[in-house]
Every structure is written in C-alpha cells, then in structure tokens.
Design a protein around this motif. Structure first.
Motif, PDB file in Angstrom:
ATOM      1  N   ARG A 100       0.835  -1.214   0.000  1.00 31.84           N
ATOM      2  CA  ARG A 100       0.000   0.000   0.000  1.00 31.84           C
ATOM      3  C   ARG A 100       0.866   1.260   0.000  1.00 31.84           C
ATOM      4  O   ARG A 100       0.595   2.215  -0.737  1.00 31.84           O
ATOM      5  N   ALA A 101       1.902   1.260   0.853  1.00 34.19           N
ATOM      6  CA  ALA A 101       2.777   2.434   0.936  1.00 34.19           C
ATOM      7  C   ALA A 101       3.537   2.637  -0.361  1.00 34.19           C
ATOM      8  O   ALA A 101       3.670   3.763  -0.850  1.00 34.19           O
ATOM      9  N   ALA A 102       4.046   1.549  -0.938  1.00 36.14           N
ATOM     10  CA  ALA A 102       4.815   1.663  -2.172  1.00 36.14           C
ATOM     11  C   ALA A 102       3.972   2.216  -3.307  1.00 36.14           C
ATOM     12  O   ALA A 102       4.457   2.991  -4.138  1.00 36.14           O
ATOM     13  N   ALA A 103       2.709   1.856  -3.337  1.00 30.45           N
ATOM     14  CA  ALA A 103       1.840   2.333  -4.411  1.00 30.45           C
ATOM     15  C   ALA A 103       1.615   3.835  -4.337  1.00 30.45           C
ATOM     16  O   ALA A 103       1.440   4.493  -5.366  1.00 30.45           O
ATOM     17  N   VAL A 104       1.646   4.385  -3.130  1.00 32.39           N
ATOM     18  CA  VAL A 104       1.393   5.821  -2.957  1.00 32.39           C
ATOM     19  C   VAL A 104       2.491   6.649  -3.596  1.00 32.39           C
ATOM     20  O   VAL A 104       2.233   7.634  -4.280  1.00 32.39           O
ATOM     21  N   TRP A 105       3.746   6.260  -3.371  1.00 28.87           N
ATOM     22  CA  TRP A 105       4.854   7.078  -3.864  1.00 28.87           C
ATOM     23  C   TRP A 105       5.581   6.460  -5.053  1.00 28.87           C
ATOM     24  O   TRP A 105       6.407   7.095  -5.691  1.00 28.87           O
ATOM     25  N   ASP A 187      -4.081  -1.613  -5.874  1.00 28.24           N
ATOM     26  CA  ASP A 187      -4.741  -2.883  -6.122  1.00 28.24           C
ATOM     27  C   ASP A 187      -3.791  -3.883  -6.777  1.00 28.24           C
ATOM     28  O   ASP A 187      -3.746  -5.059  -6.391  1.00 28.24           O
ATOM     29  N   TYR A 188      -3.013  -3.413  -7.728  1.00 24.34           N
ATOM     30  CA  TYR A 188      -2.069  -4.291  -8.424  1.00 24.34           C
ATOM     31  C   TYR A 188      -1.003  -4.809  -7.462  1.00 24.34           C
ATOM     32  O   TYR A 188      -0.687  -6.011  -7.447  1.00 24.34           O
TER      33      TYR A 188
END
Length: 204
Positions: A100-105, A187-188
């Motif tokens: 989740r965190a990685a997707a944000v940035w 999501d991915y």
C-alpha cells in the motif's frame, strides 16, 4: 562561461559561496526534481532552474559546479523512508502495508528513475545519489520488516525466498510500466503480494 564567471572550477572557494537557508536550498532541489520528472534529465538546465526559482544562475553555480552535482544533491536531500513505520506484528500484514505504501509514492519514484535514464548510467555520482535516495533506505527498512518476522518465528532465517523479497517488491514497480504501460497501483501491488510474495514465503 568565462574564467570570471561564478562557475569557474578553480576560482570558487568556500568563503565566496552564498549563504542559503535550508528552505531556499530545498526550493532549488524541489525545482530541479520536478523539472526532471516533467521534461527529462537532458532537458533540464541551470538556466531553467534559476528562472523557475527566481535566482541568478551564478547562485546555483556557486553551490554546485555542474548539473550532475546539483541533481545528486537534490536527490540526497529527499530521503524519506516510507516503510520505516510499518510494524503490525505480522509479517504477512506488514508486507501488505508495504504494498500500500509503495503504491502511494512508487509512481513518482518510477517516473523519476525513467526520466534520469541514461544519465544515471553515465555518471557514477548521480547513480550513487539515486541509490542513496530511492533504493537503499527502502531496502534497509524492508529488510528490517523481514528480520522482525524471523525474530517472531514466522519464517526461518534461512528461508530461500527471503533475500529476493526486495527485488520482487521493487522490481514489479519498475517493470510494469515497461510490460503493460501502466504504473503499479495499490490494487495491483496488493494482488502481487498475495499471489507471488506471500506464497513464496509460505505465508497467508
């Protein structure tokens, strides 16, 4: 530039460097990183950064003699560790939070890596600065998450998949735009963790 210009490599000494506040220095760094993302590394110039920050080009050259030095300093200025606060008490849930965190940035960082492209391969200082800013802190934080899982007895220290988790997490973010033309959204990345990372570790 002539030998009298501020960017002369042998004439600029510490006593002549302009005194910049940390806030003003960060403004320069933010401007150059944003221009790299928007235009690509090759299109960025000291003139352009000077114009966007309303300063003289000589001010930039007093601090950083070349564009690669300037960009390397800008990269090193932004070393927020996004995974550092993740500790749910469960390795599987920690890895979901990492996704989740990685997707944000991740989109911004991936676009920056793509924009730096060839320049990173040609300039060792720039390459090292990129690693220090975007890679090494996150790998260290992810390895700490895995280490806590080992200490809690959730996974064996010699599990063969453990060393490859960072490559899985970072690799999927970098390669999806190449393979599918899309960035790795939350999501991915969550589906990837559930389908590939957790099974490899024997977790559910």
């Amino acid at each position: 530039m002539t030998s009298q210009d501020a960017d002369g490599p042998d004439t600029v000494v510490a006593s002549r460097r302009s005194k910049l506040t940390p806030e003003r220095e960060q403004e320069f760094f933010d401007a150059v990183i944003e221009q790299i993302r928007s235009c690509g590394y090759d299109a960025v110039t000291m003139d352009g950064v000077a114009a966007s920050t309303r300063c003289s080009k000589s001010t930039l050259y007093r601090q950083w003699k070349t564009k690669p030095q300037f960009v390397a300093a800008a990269l090193r200025s932004n070393r927020e560790v996004r995974f550092a606060g993740i500790d749910t008490g469960s390795l599987a849930e920690d890895l979901r939070e990492v996704a989740r965190a990685a997707a944000v940035w991740g989109t911004k960082d991936t676009s920056l890596l793509q924009a730096l492209g060839h320049a990173v391969m040609q300039d060792k200082e720039l390459q090292q600065a990129l690693r220090e800013a975007l890679v090494e802190p996150e790998i260290a934080a992810l390895e700490a998450i895995l280490r806590r899982g080992v200490e809690r007895g959730e996974i064996a220290a010699d599990h063969p998949a453990l060393p490859y988790v960072p490559a899985q997490m970072f690799g999927v973010q970098r390669v999806r735009p190449v393979l599918e033309g899309e960035y790795a959204d939350p999501d991915y990345l969550l589906r990837f963790v559930e389908a590939a990372v957790l099974p490899a570790l024997g977790l559910t």
